[in-house]
Enzyme design. Structure first.
Site, mmCIF file in Angstrom:
data_model
loop_
_atom_site.group_PDB
_atom_site.id
_atom_site.type_symbol
_atom_site.label_atom_id
_atom_site.label_comp_id
_atom_site.label_asym_id
_atom_site.label_seq_id
_atom_site.Cartn_x
_atom_site.Cartn_y
_atom_site.Cartn_z
ATOM 1 N N LYS A 42 19.902 30.269 65.753
ATOM 2 C CA LYS A 42 20.146 30.205 64.302
ATOM 3 C C LYS A 42 18.834 30.073 63.552
ATOM 4 O O LYS A 42 17.853 29.549 64.100
ATOM 5 C CB LYS A 42 21.075 29.052 63.956
ATOM 6 C CG LYS A 42 20.426 27.684 64.092
ATOM 7 C CD LYS A 42 21.201 26.645 63.318
ATOM 8 C CE LYS A 42 20.776 25.226 63.673
ATOM 9 N NZ LYS A 42 19.851 24.644 62.696
ATOM 10 N N HIS A 100 11.952 25.801 77.245
ATOM 11 C CA HIS A 100 10.897 26.709 76.777
ATOM 12 C C HIS A 100 9.510 26.195 77.125
ATOM 13 O O HIS A 100 8.657 26.944 77.584
ATOM 14 C CB HIS A 100 11.021 26.936 75.262
ATOM 15 C CG HIS A 100 12.079 27.941 74.915
ATOM 16 N ND1 HIS A 100 13.412 27.629 74.897
ATOM 17 C CD2 HIS A 100 12.004 29.267 74.619
ATOM 18 C CE1 HIS A 100 14.107 28.716 74.585
ATOM 19 N NE2 HIS A 100 13.277 29.721 74.414
#
Lengths: 281, 198
Positions: free
Chosen positions: B106, B38
Site C-alpha cells: 500500500k 527485507h
C-alpha cells in the site's frame, strides 16, 4: 479489581473490531462523494471491511498499533495498580481478541509476543476529583503514526511564520508529505505550544475527540474549517488513489508557548480511527 | 470496470501486459515480507535454496498478519497491507536478485523500485489499505512460515494461498506510476495553498 481487567479486555475488543459512529459516517460520505473509479471501489471495500469486522468480531486492521491509554484517575485510586491491571489486560486481549503482538525490544529485536514491554502500553494519567475512572483507549496503526510531523516555527522552507497561518501551512505540508502512505481518508490531530514533547501528546489527544466536534475559540474553529476544505483540494484521495476526500476531520488545540518556541505537531490517523472509552465505578 | 485475473507464479509476459489502473484478481501462492525480511535479504543475500519458498516469479506481499497458531497449523485472522515505502531502500536489489514478478502493498514505492521493476519485469499491486478482514477472507490458507521465532509472527515470511485477491496496478513494468501522478498533481495545489512559501 478482576472485573476492571475484564472491562479493559472488552474495551480492547470493541476498539479493535469496530469504528466510532462519527468516523464511519464520514467514511460513508466519502464513498458517496467519489465518482466511479478505483477510489470509489476502494472505499466500497473499506466500508464492507468495517461491517465484516464488526459482524465477525475480528480486528478491522491487522495493525492494532501501540496500545495507548489516556486515563482520568480518581484521587483515591493508585496509578500503579491501574497500570498493572492494564498490563495484565493487554496480555489477555492479545491472546483473546486477538491483537497483533507489536512490542519489539530495541536491543535484541525480539518481539515480546504479548504487546507489553518497556513503557508499552503507553499510558497517560491525569488525576481528577471525579469518583469514576475514565479510560480512553486508542489503537492507532503505525503506518499513519510514521506519517506524523513536528515543526519548529518559523519554518522558512514552507513560508510558515509564528501565527495561525503558519500553523495552517504546517498541516498542509504534513498531509502533502504523507500522500497515500498512511491510509487516507485521514483524521488529524494538531497541537501547538511550548515544547516538543507536549505538542506531540496534545496533537494525539485531539484524535480522541469526535471528528465533528466544533467547540472552543472561534479562530481555531475557522482554521479547522478552512483546512478541511484546503486539504481536500490536494486531491490525494482515498488510499492515495486520487479523489475528493483526503481528510475527513481535524481538531486543533493549543497551550501557552515560550517566547523563543512555537512548536506545531501534526498527528495523522488512518481511516481506521479506532478509539473507545470505559467509565468505571 | 475491467478485471484481469492472474495466477502465480507470474510470467514476464503476464507482467508486461499489465498497465497502471488495471484492476486484478490474484490467485495462487504468495509470500509475505516486511521490514525484517527485507533488511535480511538485502544484507545477507541468502542463496535461493536457503529460503524454503520459491521466490523466482513470486509475488511478495508487504504484510504483517495476525496469525494464530493452532494444532492443525496456522490460522490467519487479519491480513491487510503495510506501508511499502519503508522498504524502498531494499526492494530494488531483492527484485533483481530473486526474480520477483510482483509486489503487493500500500502507498506505492519510489523511483529506485520503479526503475528496478522496469529493468527486471515486475509490477506493484496496490491492495485495499486497512481492509484486513476482507482480505483475510481471500487468503485460503497459511501454508508455512519462515523465521517465525526469530523475527516474530508479524515480521516472518509466510507462504499463503490466495484466491481472487483484489489489487490495482499502480506501478507497471513500463515505468508508469499512479503515485507519481497523484504526487505531481497535489504538488501544484500545495504550492498554491502555501502561497509561494514552498
Amino acid at each position: 479489581m478482576l472485573k476492571l481487567k475484564d472491562g479493559i479486555v472488552e474495551l480492547y475488543r470493541k476498539v479493535a473490531t469496530s469504528l466510532p459512529s462519527d468516523v464511519e459516517n464520514e467514511l460513508k460520505k466519502a464513498y458517496a462523494a467519489e465518482e466511479e473509479g478505483i477510489a470509489k471501489e476502494a472505499m466500497g471495500v473499506v466500508l464492507e471491511n468495517i461491517s465484516l469486522a464488526r459482524k465477525t468480531s475480528r480486528p478491522i486492521c491487522q495493525d492494532t498499533g501501540v496500545p495507548t491509554f489516556f486515563i482520568r484517575v480518581p484521587r483515591q485510586l493508585s496509578q500503579e495498580e491501574v497500570r498493572s491491571i492494564i498490563t495484565a489486560a493487554t496480555r489477555e486481549a492479545t491472546e483473546k481478541v486477538p491483537l497483533r503482538p507489536n512490542a519489539v525490544d530495541i536491543l535484541t529485536d525480539r518481539n515480546s509476543g504479548d504487546n507489553t514491554g518497556r513503557n508499552i502500553p503507553v499510558i497517560y494519567f491525569e488525576e481528577t476529583g471525579e469518583h469514576v475512572l475514565t479510560i480512553d483507549l486508542m489503537l492507532k496503526g503505525s503506518g499513519c503514526e510514521n506519517a506524523g510531523q513536528t515543526y519548529k516555527l518559523p519554518a522558512e522552507e514552507i513560508g510558515a511564520q509564528r501565527d495561525l497561518d503558519g500553523v495552517r501551512k504546517c498541516v498542509i505540508d504534513a498531509v502533502f508529505k504523507a500522500q497515500g502512505r498512511g491510509c487516507p481518508p485521514y483524521t488529524l490531530g494538531v497541537g501547538i505550544g511550548a515544547t516538543k514533547d507536549q505538542v506531540s501528546v496534545l496533537a494525539k489527544r485531539q484524535l480522541l475527540k469526535r471528528i465533528d466536534e466544533r467547540t472552543g475559540d472561534e479562530r481555531i474553529i475557522a482554521l479547522q474549517a478552512r483546512l478541511l476544505d484546503e486539504l481536500n483540494r490536494l486531491g490525494i484521495g482515498p488510499l492515495g488513489f486520487g479523489g475528493k476526500t483526503t481528510v475527513i476531520g481535524l481538531n486543533i488545540d493549543y497551550n501557552h508557548r515560550h517566547p523563543a518556541s512555537y512548536f506545531v505537531d501534526v498527528s495523522v490517523c488512518c481511516w481506521a480511527n479506532r478509539r473507545g472509552r470505559l467509565v468505571w465505578g | 470496470m475491467d478485471i484481469k485475473t492472474l495466477t502465480t507464479p507470474l510470467s514476464e509476459e503476464a507482467v508486461a501486459s499489465l498497465n497502471v489502473g488495471d484492476f486484478v484478481l490474484l490467485s495462487g501462492m504468495i509470500v509475505t515480507g516486511r521490514d525484517r525480511v527485507h533488511k535480511y535479504l538485502f544484507s545477507e543475500l541468502p542463496l535461493p535454496d536457503e529460503i524454503p519458498f520459491e521466490l523466482e516469479g513470486a509475488v511478495l506481499y508487504h504484510c504483517g498478519p495476525i496469525v494464530r497458531r493452532e494444532d492443525a497449523g496456522y490460522r490467519l485472522i487479519a491480513g491487510g497491507p503495510t506501508t511499502s515505502q519503508r522498504v524502498e531502500m531494499y526492494e530494488w536489489r531483492i527484485i533483481k536478485e530473486y526474480g520477483l514478478r510482483g509486489i503487493i502493498g500500500k502507498g506505492g514505492m519510489g523511483e529506485k523500485t520503479l526503475q528496478a521493476m522496469k529493468e527486471a519485469g515486475c509490477v506493484y499491486l496496490h491492495t485495499i489499505s486497512g481492509a484486513a478482514v476482507y482480505l483475510a477472507d481471500r487468503i485460503k490458507r497459511v501454508v508455512d512460515g519462515w523465521k517465525v521465532e526469530e523475527f516474530g509472527a508479524p515480521e516472518a515470511m509466510w507462504l499463503m494461498e490466495v484466491e481472487d485477491f483484489p489489487a490495482i496496478v499502480t506501478m507497471d513494468a513500463s515505468g508508469n506510476s499512479l503515485h507519481k501522478g497523484v504526487a505531481e498533481k497535489s504538488m501544484g495545489v500545495y504550492k498554491e495553498l502555501l502561497g509561494g512559501g514552498a
